[in-house]
Scaffold this active site. Sequence first.
Site, PDB file in Angstrom:
ATOM      1  N   GLU A  25       3.540  -5.899   7.617  1.00 13.67           N
ATOM      2  CA  GLU A  25       2.807  -4.940   8.441  1.00 13.67           C
ATOM      3  C   GLU A  25       3.283  -4.910   9.889  1.00 13.67           C
ATOM      4  O   GLU A  25       3.312  -3.849  10.520  1.00 13.67           O
ATOM      5  CB  GLU A  25       1.302  -5.245   8.387  1.00 13.67           C
ATOM      6  CG  GLU A  25       0.620  -4.850   7.093  1.00 13.67           C
ATOM      7  CD  GLU A  25       0.716  -5.923   6.021  1.00 13.67           C
ATOM      8  OE1 GLU A  25       0.038  -5.791   4.996  1.00 13.67           O
ATOM      9  OE2 GLU A  25       1.478  -6.904   6.201  1.00 13.67           O
ATOM     10  N   GLU A  62      -2.203  -9.661  -0.433  1.00 12.96           N
ATOM     11  CA  GLU A  62      -3.645  -9.804  -0.234  1.00 12.96           C
ATOM     12  C   GLU A  62      -4.377  -9.848  -1.571  1.00 12.96           C
ATOM     13  O   GLU A  62      -5.302 -10.650  -1.758  1.00 12.96           O
ATOM     14  CB  GLU A  62      -4.174  -8.647   0.613  1.00 12.96           C
ATOM     15  CG  GLU A  62      -3.720  -8.711   2.066  1.00 12.96           C
ATOM     16  CD  GLU A  62      -4.137  -7.503   2.868  1.00 12.96           C
ATOM     17  OE1 GLU A  62      -4.515  -7.675   4.041  1.00 12.96           O
ATOM     18  OE2 GLU A  62      -4.080  -6.369   2.340  1.00 12.96           O
ATOM     19  N   ALA A  71       0.840  -1.198   0.000  1.00 14.91           N
ATOM     20  CA  ALA A  71       0.000   0.000   0.000  1.00 14.91           C
ATOM     21  C   ALA A  71       0.874   1.247   0.000  1.00 14.91           C
ATOM     22  O   ALA A  71       2.041   1.216   0.405  1.00 14.91           O
ATOM     23  CB  ALA A  71      -0.913   0.002   1.223  1.00 14.91           C
ATOM     24  N   GLY A 113      -0.538  -5.383   0.863  1.00 11.16           N
ATOM     25  CA  GLY A 113      -1.728  -5.353   0.037  1.00 11.16           C
ATOM     26  C   GLY A 113      -1.581  -6.104  -1.269  1.00 11.16           C
ATOM     27  O   GLY A 113      -2.559  -6.629  -1.814  1.00 11.16           O
TER      28      GLY A 113
END
Length: 259
Positions: free
Chosen positions: A133, A113, A65, A110
């Site tokens: 993260e 994901e 991200a 992300g």
Amino acid sequence: MNYEFLICSIENKVATVTISHSPGNKLNTQVYQEITQLMEELEADENVKAIVITGEGEEAFVAGADINEMIDLDTVGMMDLTQITRTSYSKIENLNKPVIAAINGEARGGGFELALCCDLRIASENAQFAFPEINLGVIPGGGGTQRIQKAVGQGIAKELLYFGETIDAERAYQLQIVNKVVGKKELLSTAIEWAEKLTEKAPVALRMMKLAVNTGANVDLESALTIEATSYDGVFATQDRKEGMAARVENRKPNYEGR
């Protein structure tokens, strides 16, 4: 809709979607919204039977991200972004057409994901995967904690999540995170080849197969079997089922029309 960060081409009933957001093809609000909108358009396009998602260049599928967008968000702002993220990922995961991730480099946070939302994952030999993260003092917020444990089980999932360390493509293959590892030059052609094979399958059956697998994974066995039976009965009533069985009896290639 005009897309600033996505490139889409359609050939032989396969849509190839390339995320183009330098550096690293990172995700932000606009990228998420563009993905959601494009997936809706491709879902409605009868000329598209399968989709390939990849990143621009050879270094990154999606490197994560865009922290620059997130760093100053308050709680309400982050809640809004999380909802946008979840909507985008769920759209891919529940699309009524098969989606293949062609992972051409880093798939972090992300990006990891996003790959997990796709039905099938093919990685180049230089691909890398991580949930970093924990090293930023947060946790995955786009479904990573849930989808990774469904893919590899809780023990391995916790190892990947707790340490935030990077694994290579071969390790991802061993953990069954990806279906196949190929050379960098063969990645996109392999993914498109898989997608083209899927375009030859009965589209209603594929749609119901995906529904049965995805929905059944989140309920108890008896409920899952009921979902499967209902899906099977629905597919059995289609014209494609009649065509598929007739083609087998007549020893010819079926001509499916999605009806």
